[in-house]
Design an enzyme around this catalytic site. Structure first.
Site, PDB file in Angstrom:
ATOM      1  N   GLY A  17      58.128  23.374 129.873  1.00 58.32           N
ATOM      2  CA  GLY A  17      58.269  22.346 129.041  1.00 58.32           C
ATOM      3  C   GLY A  17      58.301  22.924 127.607  1.00 58.32           C
ATOM      4  N   SER A  21      53.918  20.269 124.604  1.00 57.74           N
ATOM      5  CA  SER A  21      54.710  19.129 125.386  1.00 57.74           C
ATOM      6  C   SER A  21      53.444  18.678 126.360  1.00 57.74           C
ATOM      7  CB  SER A  21      55.672  19.806 126.159  1.00 57.74           C
ATOM      8  OG  SER A  21      55.423  20.818 126.976  1.00 57.74           O
ATOM      9  N   SER A  24      50.163  22.893 129.246  1.00 57.08           N
ATOM     10  CA  SER A  24      48.927  23.642 129.352  1.00 57.08           C
ATOM     11  C   SER A  24      47.790  22.527 129.887  1.00 57.08           C
ATOM     12  CB  SER A  24      48.582  24.466 128.281  1.00 57.08           C
ATOM     13  OG  SER A  24      49.531  25.470 127.993  1.00 57.08           O
ATOM     14  N   ALA A  42      45.586  34.726 130.725  1.00 56.78           N
ATOM     15  CA  ALA A  42      46.199  34.802 129.473  1.00 56.78           C
ATOM     16  C   ALA A  42      47.143  35.978 129.106  1.00 56.78           C
ATOM     17  CB  ALA A  42      45.268  34.498 128.293  1.00 56.78           C
ATOM     18  N   THR A  43      48.283  35.583 129.043  1.00 60.86           N
ATOM     19  CA  THR A  43      49.312  36.810 128.698  1.00 60.86           C
ATOM     20  C   THR A  43      49.548  37.048 126.970  1.00 60.86           C
ATOM     21  OG1 THR A  43      51.176  34.989 128.438  1.00 60.86           O
ATOM     22  CG2 THR A  43      50.822  36.360 130.756  1.00 60.86           C
ATOM     23  N   ALA A  44      48.877  36.347 126.226  1.00 60.37           N
ATOM     24  CA  ALA A  44      49.092  36.275 124.957  1.00 60.37           C
ATOM     25  C   ALA A  44      48.358  37.684 124.166  1.00 60.37           C
ATOM     26  CB  ALA A  44      48.320  35.258 124.181  1.00 60.37           C
ATOM     27  N   HIS A  58      41.352  28.548 122.657  1.00 66.21           N
ATOM     28  CA  HIS A  58      41.726  28.220 123.921  1.00 66.21           C
ATOM     29  C   HIS A  58      40.562  28.742 124.891  1.00 66.21           C
ATOM     30  CE1 HIS A  58      45.525  26.724 123.047  1.00 66.21           C
ATOM     31  NE2 HIS A  58      45.902  27.857 122.470  1.00 66.21           N
ATOM     32  N   ARG A  62      38.421  25.959 127.376  1.00 66.83           N
ATOM     33  CA  ARG A  62      38.204  26.241 128.654  1.00 66.83           C
ATOM     34  C   ARG A  62      36.947  26.170 129.091  1.00 66.83           C
ATOM     35  NH1 ARG A  62      42.704  29.281 127.781  1.00 66.83           N
ATOM     36  NH2 ARG A  62      41.381  31.394 128.078  1.00 66.83           N
ATOM     37  N   ASP A  91      49.152  31.552 132.123  1.00 66.98           N
ATOM     38  CA  ASP A  91      49.645  30.845 130.780  1.00 66.98           C
ATOM     39  C   ASP A  91      49.827  31.890 129.765  1.00 66.98           C
ATOM     40  OD1 ASP A  91      50.498  29.057 129.061  1.00 66.98           O
ATOM     41  OD2 ASP A  91      48.752  27.841 129.139  1.00 66.98           O
TER      42      ASP A  91
END
Length: 191
Positions: A17, A21, A24, A42-44, A58, A62, A91
């Site tokens: 998406g 949107s 997540s 987490a890939t950030a 974030h 969680r 994510d």
């Protein structure tokens, strides 16, 4: 994708998406419905203060419901090494692809990473929930790097879509289940 321990069949969900949107939030709710022991990969990468603040927010959102693992590059290896969890949320895939591109990895090598990720997802013991941004529905990117990124993301989505037992598309806060059919609007838990 069944388990040999008598538990329910293992689920692999790919959720795509646009930005903001609802994908997540849906992924987290779906993960909560799939088990008590949850990991979040987490890939950030925190390259600046704004991104560090986003990541911290974030993690707070969680809470202790998920064990957070930060992995910007070695995603297939991290999934393969997971143990003691019922479900893992990744994510997001498009940030992972960006991380690979910004390391000056050759496009062919990134395709190898995508195949390795698909293999890791297919053989993972826990349920796997993958989140990704749909980037191919807009204008053609102006730069060669942007076009390579868009093409890689599209190919990654196609490949991982073949590995997924469930496909979802988030649009304007509504989640559409594409697989298994029939196509339908679903609630937070995927039903």
């Amino acid at each position: 994708m069944s388990r040999d321990d008598g538990a329910a069949p293992r689920r692999v969900a790919l959720i795509g998406g646009g930005v903001r949107s609802g994908k997540s939030a849906f992924a987290l709710a779906l993960a909560r419905s799939l088990g008590q022991r949850r990991a979040f990969i987490a890939t950030a990468q925190p390259f600046d203060d704004e991104m560090r603040a986003r990541i911290a927010a974030h993690i707070r959102e969680r809470g202790d419901e998920f064990t957070t693992v930060e992995e910007p590059v070695a995603l297939p290896e991290r999934i393969a090494a997971l143990s003691g969890v019922d479900v893992v949320v990744v994510d997001c895939l498009t940030l992972w692809l960006s991380n690979l591109l910004l390391r000056d990895e050759a496009e062919a090598h990134i395709h190898e990473h995508i195949e390795a990720l698909a293999a890791a997802v297919e053989s993972a013991r826990p349920h796997v929930v993958l989140v990704s941004n749909e980037v191919g529905m807009g204008v053609v990117p102006e730069s060669p790097l942007g076009r390579v990124f868009r093409d890689l993301a599209g190919r990654a989505h196609q490949r991982l879509g073949r590995s997924a037992s469930e496909l979802y598309m988030a649009m304007m806060g509504v989640i559409l289940r594409l697989r298994p059919g029939p196509v339908a609007v679903v609630g937070e838990d995927g039903r």
